[in-house]
Scaffold this motif. Structure first.
Motif, mmCIF file in Angstrom:
data_model
loop_
_atom_site.group_PDB
_atom_site.id
_atom_site.type_symbol
_atom_site.label_atom_id
_atom_site.label_comp_id
_atom_site.label_asym_id
_atom_site.label_seq_id
_atom_site.Cartn_x
_atom_site.Cartn_y
_atom_site.Cartn_z
ATOM 1 N N GLN A 199 19.908 37.441 -30.729
ATOM 2 C CA GLN A 199 20.159 38.468 -30.069
ATOM 3 C C GLN A 199 20.679 38.094 -28.491
ATOM 4 N N ARG A 200 20.996 36.810 -28.559
ATOM 5 C CA ARG A 200 21.242 36.183 -27.055
ATOM 6 C C ARG A 200 22.416 35.091 -27.250
ATOM 7 N N VAL A 201 23.000 34.756 -26.223
ATOM 8 C CA VAL A 201 23.567 33.364 -26.106
ATOM 9 C C VAL A 201 23.206 32.527 -25.160
ATOM 10 N N GLU A 202 22.666 31.508 -25.674
ATOM 11 C CA GLU A 202 22.270 30.372 -24.822
ATOM 12 C C GLU A 202 23.285 29.654 -24.274
ATOM 13 N N VAL A 203 23.139 29.340 -22.780
ATOM 14 C CA VAL A 203 24.075 28.545 -21.941
ATOM 15 C C VAL A 203 23.350 27.219 -21.651
ATOM 16 N N ILE A 204 24.147 26.175 -21.909
ATOM 17 C CA ILE A 204 23.295 24.949 -21.828
ATOM 18 C C ILE A 204 24.190 24.022 -20.897
ATOM 19 N N ASP A 205 23.649 23.315 -19.918
ATOM 20 C CA ASP A 205 24.295 22.282 -19.150
ATOM 21 C C ASP A 205 24.521 21.102 -19.908
ATOM 22 N N LEU A 206 25.849 20.692 -20.322
ATOM 23 C CA LEU A 206 26.092 19.427 -21.100
ATOM 24 C C LEU A 206 25.499 18.084 -20.570
ATOM 25 N N GLU A 207 25.606 18.222 -18.930
ATOM 26 C CA GLU A 207 25.167 16.798 -18.268
ATOM 27 C C GLU A 207 24.032 16.543 -18.392
ATOM 28 N N VAL A 208 22.973 17.663 -18.609
ATOM 29 C CA VAL A 208 21.411 17.328 -18.573
ATOM 30 C C VAL A 208 20.596 17.748 -19.886
ATOM 31 N N GLY A 209 21.432 18.532 -20.532
ATOM 32 C CA GLY A 209 20.831 18.874 -21.877
ATOM 33 C C GLY A 209 19.900 20.151 -21.554
ATOM 34 N N LYS A 210 19.881 20.890 -20.633
ATOM 35 C CA LYS A 210 18.934 21.811 -20.453
ATOM 36 C C LYS A 210 19.560 23.306 -20.375
ATOM 37 N N PRO A 211 18.957 24.343 -20.943
ATOM 38 C CA PRO A 211 19.391 25.691 -20.541
ATOM 39 C C PRO A 211 19.786 26.069 -19.195
ATOM 40 N N VAL A 212 20.799 26.585 -18.700
ATOM 41 C CA VAL A 212 20.876 27.144 -17.272
ATOM 42 C C VAL A 212 20.831 28.715 -17.538
ATOM 43 N N GLY A 213 20.655 29.485 -18.320
ATOM 44 C CA GLY A 213 20.962 30.854 -18.518
ATOM 45 C C GLY A 213 21.164 31.275 -20.004
ATOM 46 N N ALA A 214 21.198 32.367 -20.045
ATOM 47 C CA ALA A 214 21.652 33.390 -21.260
ATOM 48 C C ALA A 214 22.191 34.540 -21.085
ATOM 49 N N ILE A 215 22.827 34.981 -22.002
ATOM 50 C CA ILE A 215 23.378 36.277 -22.009
ATOM 51 C C ILE A 215 22.356 37.152 -22.783
ATOM 52 N N THR A 216 21.923 38.118 -22.613
ATOM 53 C CA THR A 216 21.023 38.834 -23.409
ATOM 54 C C THR A 216 21.113 40.346 -23.603
ATOM 55 N N GLY A 217 20.423 40.954 -24.339
ATOM 56 C CA GLY A 217 20.782 42.253 -24.700
ATOM 57 C C GLY A 217 21.628 42.761 -25.816
ATOM 58 N N LEU A 218 21.789 41.652 -26.677
ATOM 59 C CA LEU A 218 22.805 41.777 -27.636
ATOM 60 C C LEU A 218 22.145 41.930 -29.131
ATOM 61 N N LYS A 219 22.706 42.454 -29.990
ATOM 62 C CA LYS A 219 21.839 42.827 -31.199
ATOM 63 C C LYS A 219 22.389 41.689 -32.345
ATOM 64 N N GLY A 220 23.178 40.984 -32.473
ATOM 65 C CA GLY A 220 23.413 39.933 -33.577
ATOM 66 C C GLY A 220 24.600 39.129 -33.314
ATOM 67 N N THR A 221 24.521 38.142 -32.409
ATOM 68 C CA THR A 221 25.811 37.265 -31.881
ATOM 69 C C THR A 221 26.341 36.464 -33.005
ATOM 70 N N HIS A 222 27.829 36.151 -32.954
ATOM 71 C CA HIS A 222 28.382 35.331 -34.023
ATOM 72 C C HIS A 222 29.222 34.463 -33.055
ATOM 73 N N GLY A 223 30.193 34.631 -32.296
ATOM 74 C CA GLY A 223 31.031 33.855 -31.543
ATOM 75 C C GLY A 223 31.369 34.104 -30.175
ATOM 76 N N VAL A 224 31.948 32.974 -29.397
ATOM 77 C CA VAL A 224 32.206 33.228 -28.086
ATOM 78 C C VAL A 224 33.771 32.861 -27.733
ATOM 79 N N ALA A 225 34.267 33.540 -27.124
ATOM 80 C CA ALA A 225 35.549 33.041 -26.556
ATOM 81 C C ALA A 225 35.840 33.129 -25.057
ATOM 82 N N LEU A 226 36.505 32.191 -24.544
ATOM 83 C CA LEU A 226 36.857 32.125 -22.848
ATOM 84 C C LEU A 226 38.228 32.392 -22.582
ATOM 85 N N ASP A 227 38.236 33.051 -21.429
ATOM 86 C CA ASP A 227 39.656 33.242 -20.716
ATOM 87 C C ASP A 227 40.134 31.897 -20.519
ATOM 88 N N ALA A 228 41.510 31.853 -19.951
ATOM 89 C CA ALA A 228 41.938 30.832 -19.536
ATOM 90 C C ALA A 228 41.794 30.665 -17.952
#
Length: 340
Positions: free
Chosen positions: A59-88
């Protein structure tokens, strides 16, 4: 040039792809990052410019810093996540929230939700199309695709599909491609119309799931059941190669720098295919972790990120649930990092 020198030059040219493949360094598991938390997962996406990894996790999307391998936050309040897309533009991200039948829009700086857009039933695969600046959410149960204008944040079209859609990709020139899992097909869609403009059979490549794209070589890589990857020429729609991969794949990736294609397999392997020539030979099968069947490639570093967790015992089958799934053990959710 002498005849001997010319002959040597021809031979060297012919053998160049072989030498190129042999010169590639083998992949190895470099690290394992324990993220913790509860619930299952689906797709993940690397943002090379921001050095972040987005991982759908229950029910969330984890956001991880690739340089240190640690979470920097999350997008929460979701019900059942599948994929993520990013704008240009580096501003917004889009999450297919299958449990809520909607696409969730978030600010990539604050990670706060800034809007929602209704989709079809169980939006799953999702992709940003840069020519039209639209987001395409492929709905697994209603067997259609919701097209969202990113400027107005409104649905501008719903396109019926010939079957159950899986993972999509875009060629950057106004075309979107998607695997049709229950028909063993790929569809091509025109983003400007929008409509289906072609349907191509994948032959013996059954239940295609993950898809990757080689934009310069005009190739699609679809991973399928039966331990097969279908390499498709997306100008002709023809399957041109079917290299063998591991069992239980769910994601594919392609690195334009090294011309390597990847399949992440639930059996606990990562298949690496040399896509620099017409042979499409498997050059490595890396042992990862069981159930690590989805992945993301960081195009800047060439690193591959996979996710998995530990599971409890499988419950007994019942009439209502003949194939019960074991539950994920809490706090065992892990990112596996593979690099050269």
């Amino acid at each position: 040039m002498s005849g001997w020198a010319a002959a040597c030059g021809v031979v060297a040219t012919l053998l160049l792809p072989v030498y190129s493949a042999q010169a590639q360094k083998s992949y190895k598991v470099e690290a394992k990052w324990t993220i913790g938390g509860e619930g299952g997962w689906d797709y993940l996406l690397a943002d090379s410019s921001a050095h972040r990894l987005y991982v759908t996790h229950g029910q969330r999307v984890e956001v991880i810093d690739l340089e240190v391998g640690k979470p920097v936050g999350a997008i929460t309040g979701l019900k059942g996540t599948h994929g993520v897309a990013l704008d240009a533009d580096g501003k917004f991200g889009y999450i297919s929230d299958g449990g809520a039948n909607q696409v969730v829009i978030f600010d990539r700086q604050s990670l706060q939700t800034v809007g929602t857009v209704p989709a079809g039933t169980n939006p799953d695969g999702i992709v940003f199309e840069p020519v039209t600046k639209t987001v395409w959410a492929f709905n697994g149960r209603s067997k259609d695709v919701t097209v969202i204008d990113t400027a107005s944040r409104k649905v501008i079209a719903t396109v019926a599909l010939p079957g159950k859609p899986e993972f999509p990709t875009a060629d950057g020139k106004g075309n979107v491609y998607d695997n049709i899992e229950d028909k063993n097909e790929i569809v091509r869609l025109d983003a400007k119309s929008p409509k289906v403009t072609a349907t191509w059979s994948l032959g013996k490549c059954e239940s295609p799931s993950g898809m990757a794209i080689d934009r310069s070589g005009h190739r699609l890589f679809s991973v399928c059941d039966g331990k097969v990857m279908a390499v498709v020429d997306y100008e002709s729609g023809k399957v041109i190669a079917t290299p063998a991969i591991g069992d239980g794949p769910d994601a594919a990736a392609y690195d334009p720098k090294t011309k390597l294609a990847f399949s992440s397999n639930g059996e606990g392997t990562l298949t690496v295919v040399d896509a620099s020539n017409s042979q499409y030979n498997v050059v490595q099968t890396l042992t990862t972790e069981p159930r690590a069947r989805t992945m993301a490639l960081d195009a800047a570093t060439g690193k591959v990120y996979l996710v998995t967790a530990q599971f409890g015992p499988r419950p007994a089958a019942t009439a209502n649930n003949p194939r019960p799934r074991p539950s994920v053990l809490p706090n065992t959710f892990t990112v596996v990092v593979a690099g050269q």
